[in-house]
Design an enzyme around this catalytic site. Structure first.
Site, PDB file in Angstrom:
ATOM      1  N   SER A  14      19.804  24.151  46.856  1.00  0.00           N
ATOM      2  CA  SER A  14      20.498  25.061  47.780  1.00  0.00           C
ATOM      3  C   SER A  14      21.994  24.783  47.835  1.00  0.00           C
ATOM      4  O   SER A  14      22.795  25.704  48.026  1.00  0.00           O
ATOM      5  CB  SER A  14      19.875  24.999  49.177  1.00  0.00           C
ATOM      6  N   ASN A  15      22.410  23.537  47.656  1.00  0.00           N
ATOM      7  CA  ASN A  15      23.850  23.252  47.613  1.00  0.00           C
ATOM      8  C   ASN A  15      24.482  23.774  46.327  1.00  0.00           C
ATOM      9  O   ASN A  15      25.627  24.233  46.341  1.00  0.00           O
ATOM     10  CB  ASN A  15      24.116  21.753  47.771  1.00  0.00           C
ATOM     11  N   MET A  90      18.867  12.901  42.726  1.00  0.00           N
ATOM     12  CA  MET A  90      18.164  11.757  43.300  1.00  0.00           C
ATOM     13  C   MET A  90      18.136  10.579  42.323  1.00  0.00           C
ATOM     14  O   MET A  90      17.082  10.020  42.031  1.00  0.00           O
ATOM     15  CB  MET A  90      16.730  12.173  43.687  1.00  0.00           C
ATOM     16  N   ARG A  91      19.310  10.211  41.826  1.00  0.00           N
ATOM     17  CA  ARG A  91      19.409   9.083  40.902  1.00  0.00           C
ATOM     18  C   ARG A  91      20.571   8.204  41.331  1.00  0.00           C
ATOM     19  O   ARG A  91      21.624   8.713  41.736  1.00  0.00           O
ATOM     20  CB  ARG A  91      19.731   9.592  39.470  1.00  0.00           C
ATOM     21  N   LEU A  92      20.363   6.901  41.227  1.00  0.00           N
ATOM     22  CA  LEU A  92      21.469   5.971  41.413  1.00  0.00           C
ATOM     23  C   LEU A  92      22.222   5.917  40.103  1.00  0.00           C
ATOM     24  O   LEU A  92      21.617   5.636  39.061  1.00  0.00           O
ATOM     25  CB  LEU A  92      20.897   4.581  41.675  1.00  0.00           C
ATOM     26  N   HIS A 113      26.062  13.717  51.286  1.00  0.00           N
ATOM     27  CA  HIS A 113      24.949  12.945  51.843  1.00  0.00           C
ATOM     28  C   HIS A 113      24.656  13.443  53.252  1.00  0.00           C
ATOM     29  O   HIS A 113      25.574  13.632  54.051  1.00  0.00           O
ATOM     30  CB  HIS A 113      25.285  11.447  51.865  1.00  0.00           C
TER      31      HIS A 113
HETATM   32  C1  GRF Z   1      20.691  17.804  50.636  1.00  0.00           C
HETATM   33  O1  GRF Z   1      20.349  17.539  51.987  1.00  0.00           O
HETATM   34  C2  GRF Z   1      21.741  16.842  50.159  1.00  0.00           C
HETATM   35  O2  GRF Z   1      22.650  16.471  51.146  1.00  0.00           O
HETATM   36  C3  GRF Z   1      20.905  15.644  49.770  1.00  0.00           C
HETATM   37  O3  GRF Z   1      19.747  16.178  49.179  1.00  0.00           O
HETATM   38  C4  GRF Z   1      19.534  17.501  49.699  1.00  0.00           C
HETATM   39  C5  GRF Z   1      19.513  18.409  48.517  1.00  0.00           C
HETATM   40  O4  GRF Z   1      19.208  19.730  48.879  1.00  0.00           O
HETATM   41  N1  GRF Z   1      21.646  14.736  48.931  1.00  0.00           N
HETATM   42  P1  GRF Z   1      19.423  20.900  47.840  1.00  0.00           P
HETATM   43  O5  GRF Z   1      18.734  20.506  46.548  1.00  0.00           O
HETATM   44  O6  GRF Z   1      20.900  21.075  47.654  1.00  0.00           O
HETATM   45  O7  GRF Z   1      18.783  22.095  48.483  1.00  0.00           O
END
Ligand code: GRF
Length: 215
Positions: A14-15, A90-92, A113
């Protein structure tokens, strides 16, 4: 020339949608050269296709973090991005990925974040904050460094957690705020609105003071 950006995401996207919409609508000057994901089933792939942005899938299974980051760099290299924009990636990440992106402010790698860092780093930050019982929480846009959810803060925005709010309400409120501020902060960043500064002798990144601020 607008800066070339690669968007890194692992899931819903979504971002990424908010950022690509802002670019399309002229609210953010940037050239999205590719969307890279580590998950071949990520919904963000469809979003990238909707916006005609090339997709790279680089699975991480059975690879060390460094080996995966080396593959990510290889996949990105034809696109020559100047900035990496992480949005639910979701990776470091390791120095292997960061070092080629060093710039005047630090690494040209940005993340959002869902908490007011340094509170509640790591996964499920809305839930962490909600379960802790915070009365105010928010979102942080920061440059990425070698540590998780840690680099210099560019911007934070907060909202109140009122007694009647459920976790789902907190997540929805926070996500709407993310979609608003991430494109805005990126726009300011790419326009050169931030500079290195120092506070109490410690380095930080701050907004430049506008020469017109006093008018
Ligand atoms: C968001 O809350 C972002 O801040 C976090 O993971 C989520 C990702 O959401 N890091 P999306 O994939 O952008 O919908």
């Amino acid at each position: 020339m607008p800066p070339k950006i690669a968007l890194l995401a692992s899931g819903r996207g979504s971002n990424v949608r908010a950022i690509l919409s802002a670019i399309r609508d002229g609210r953010l000057r940037a050239l999205p050269v590719c969307v890279l994901t580590n998950r071949e089933d990520a919904a963000v792939i469809q979003i990238a296709r909707e916006f005609d942005v090339p997709v790279e899938v680089v699975p991480h299974q059975d690879l060390s973090r460094e080996a995966h980051d080396a593959r990510v760099l290889d996949a990105l290299s034809p696109y020559q991005p100047e900035w990496l924009v992480m949005a639910g990636y979701m990776r470091l990440v390791t120095p292997t990925l960061l070092k080629p992106f060093v710039g005047p402010l630090g690494y040209q790698v940005v993340n959002i974040h869902p908490s007011l860092l340094p509170a509640f780093p790591g996964v499920d930050a809305y839930r962490q904050a909600y379960e802790y019982g915070v009365k105010t929480t928010g979102v942080t846009v920061h440059l990425v460094d070698e540590q998780m959810d840690h680099g210099p803060i560019l911007h934070q925005a907060s909202f109140m957690v009122t007694p009647e709010m459920t976790l789902a309400d907190v997540e929805a409120t926070g996500l709407a705020l993310e979609h608003q501020i991430y494109p805005e902060v990126l726009s300011a960043l790419f326009a050169g609105a931030f500079e290195r500064g120092a506070r109490q002798g410690r380095p930080c990144i701050q907004r430049k003071v506008s020469p017109y601020a006093a008018c």
